[in-house]
Scaffold this motif. Structure first.
Motif, PDB file in Angstrom:
ATOM      1  N   LEU A   4      39.466  46.898  49.389  1.00 54.90           N
ATOM      2  CA  LEU A   4      39.993  45.925  48.450  1.00 54.90           C
ATOM      3  C   LEU A   4      41.140  45.182  49.104  1.00 54.90           C
ATOM      4  N   LEU A   5      40.985  43.862  49.230  1.00 58.48           N
ATOM      5  CA  LEU A   5      42.016  43.041  49.855  1.00 58.48           C
ATOM      6  C   LEU A   5      42.654  42.142  48.811  1.00 58.48           C
ATOM      7  N   THR A   6      43.920  41.853  48.995  1.00 58.18           N
ATOM      8  CA  THR A   6      44.636  40.959  48.093  1.00 58.18           C
ATOM      9  C   THR A   6      44.772  39.597  48.736  1.00 58.18           C
ATOM     10  N   LEU A   7      44.521  38.556  47.961  1.00 53.98           N
ATOM     11  CA  LEU A   7      44.672  37.205  48.491  1.00 53.98           C
ATOM     12  C   LEU A   7      46.136  36.918  48.790  1.00 53.98           C
ATOM     13  N   SER A   8      46.416  36.509  49.996  1.00 50.42           N
ATOM     14  CA  SER A   8      47.777  36.163  50.375  1.00 50.42           C
ATOM     15  C   SER A   8      48.100  34.752  49.927  1.00 50.42           C
ATOM     16  N   TYR A 185      28.119  33.023  40.967  1.00 53.10           N
ATOM     17  CA  TYR A 185      28.579  33.570  42.238  1.00 53.10           C
ATOM     18  C   TYR A 185      28.469  32.461  43.281  1.00 53.10           C
ATOM     19  N   SER A 186      29.557  32.185  43.987  1.00 48.97           N
ATOM     20  CA  SER A 186      29.540  31.020  44.881  1.00 48.97           C
ATOM     21  C   SER A 186      30.373  31.252  46.132  1.00 48.97           C
ATOM     22  N   LEU A 194      36.862  29.792  54.393  1.00 48.96           N
ATOM     23  CA  LEU A 194      35.689  30.218  53.634  1.00 48.96           C
ATOM     24  C   LEU A 194      36.181  31.029  52.445  1.00 48.96           C
ATOM     25  N   THR A 195      35.700  30.684  51.262  1.00 46.95           N
ATOM     26  CA  THR A 195      36.163  31.324  50.036  1.00 46.95           C
ATOM     27  C   THR A 195      34.975  31.729  49.178  1.00 46.95           C
ATOM     28  N   GLY A 200      34.122  30.318  39.389  1.00 51.58           N
ATOM     29  CA  GLY A 200      35.155  29.412  39.855  1.00 51.58           C
ATOM     30  C   GLY A 200      36.466  30.078  40.215  1.00 51.58           C
ATOM     31  N   ARG A 201      36.532  31.385  40.077  1.00 48.06           N
ATOM     32  CA  ARG A 201      37.758  32.126  40.380  1.00 48.06           C
ATOM     33  C   ARG A 201      37.632  32.775  41.754  1.00 48.06           C
ATOM     34  N   PRO A 202      38.473  32.399  42.706  1.00 48.59           N
ATOM     35  CA  PRO A 202      38.382  32.976  44.054  1.00 48.59           C
ATOM     36  C   PRO A 202      38.863  34.419  44.090  1.00 48.59           C
TER      37      PRO A 202
END
Length: 258
Positions: A4-8, A185-186, A194-195, A200-202
């Protein structure tokens, strides 16, 4: 295997940068407004067992209508408990390889996922001209393993970043109603970022570090894959519950913007 990574803050800036680009044009889609087999001008199949597809998976992929069909406006991919050759399960793996591939843009798949221990549905991409995995690139837009219900994963694989050498770049997010409600899912990417997003939620972002092809092969054209695997190195870590079959992944639409 997955972390599990947290978006910086830097990743969030990258996401914002992508989102602020000029509106994209719809260049390819399947709305599944027909009945029968998937549109052969858009979809092909990976077939057979291929020695577990590199993951010790337990299913045999077919192009039979019972495993892949369009009905009531949805593409249905169905895994079934039935013996074929030396395997006890059948499923389908639809691919756009040879029909369509894209370099950068946004791919959206609105889907409802199957539930159950041993299931491993995925929405993902491989380089159209894959010569060596993972060197030429893999993008996992959605992976879900049934023994860990609700946790949806997004990842990338390259020569330098992959789970085989414990350097995989990945993240996960919780979707409580994954098997009851359709979600979008996108993936969205350009030359720098790349996201991966849900509705629509990254929740996962990867930045081109400008270190070369071994780190960032994602300028390659990528083709799309939709499948349900059964068991395997990851999906089968807690075994397979045979009472879950048949199980379905339903896809409402696939849309590609560039």
């Amino acid at each position: 295997m997955k972390r599990l990574l947290t978006l910086s803050a830097l990743s969030l800036l990258a996401i914002t940068s992508i989102a602020q680009q000029a509106p994209r044009k719809l260049v390819w889609s399947d709305e599944f407004n027909y009945k029968g087999l998937p549109d052969s001008t858009k979809w092909d199949y990976d077939l057979g067992s291929k020695n577990g597809w590199g993951n010790n998976e337990l299913q045999y992929y077919t192009k039979d209508k019972k495993n892949a069909r369009v009905e009531k406006g949805h593409l249905i991919i169905e895994a079934r408990k039935e013996k074929i050759e030396n395997l006890n399960y059948t499923s389908a793996r639809l691919v756009t390889k040879g029909k369509a591939s894209w370099s950068q843009g946004r791919i959206e798949v609105r889907a409802k996922l199957p539930a159950g221990r041993g299931s491993w549905p995925a929405i993902w991409m491989l380089a159209e001209n894959m010569k060596q995995w993972p060197d030429d690139g893999e993008i996992d837009i959605m992976e879900h393993v049934g023994y860990d219900p609700g946790w949806v994963h997004g990842s990338i694989h390259s020569k330098r970043y992959n789970h085989v050498i414990s350097t995989q770049k990945t993240a996960k997010t919780f979707v409580a109603d994954f098997s009851k409600t359709f979600h979008v899912y996108s993936v969205e990417w350009d030359q720098k970022h790349l996201t991966v997003l849900i509705d629509g939620r990254p929740f996962f972002s990867f930045t081109n570090e400008q270190k070369g092809y071994e780190y960032w092969p994602f300028d390659n054209k990528m083709s799309l894959i939709l499948n349900i695997a059964v068991g395997g190195n990851w999906g089968g870590q807690k075994g397979v519950d045979d009472s879950i079959f048949p199980l379905k992944m339903e896809i409402d639409y696939v849309r590609v913007y560039q």
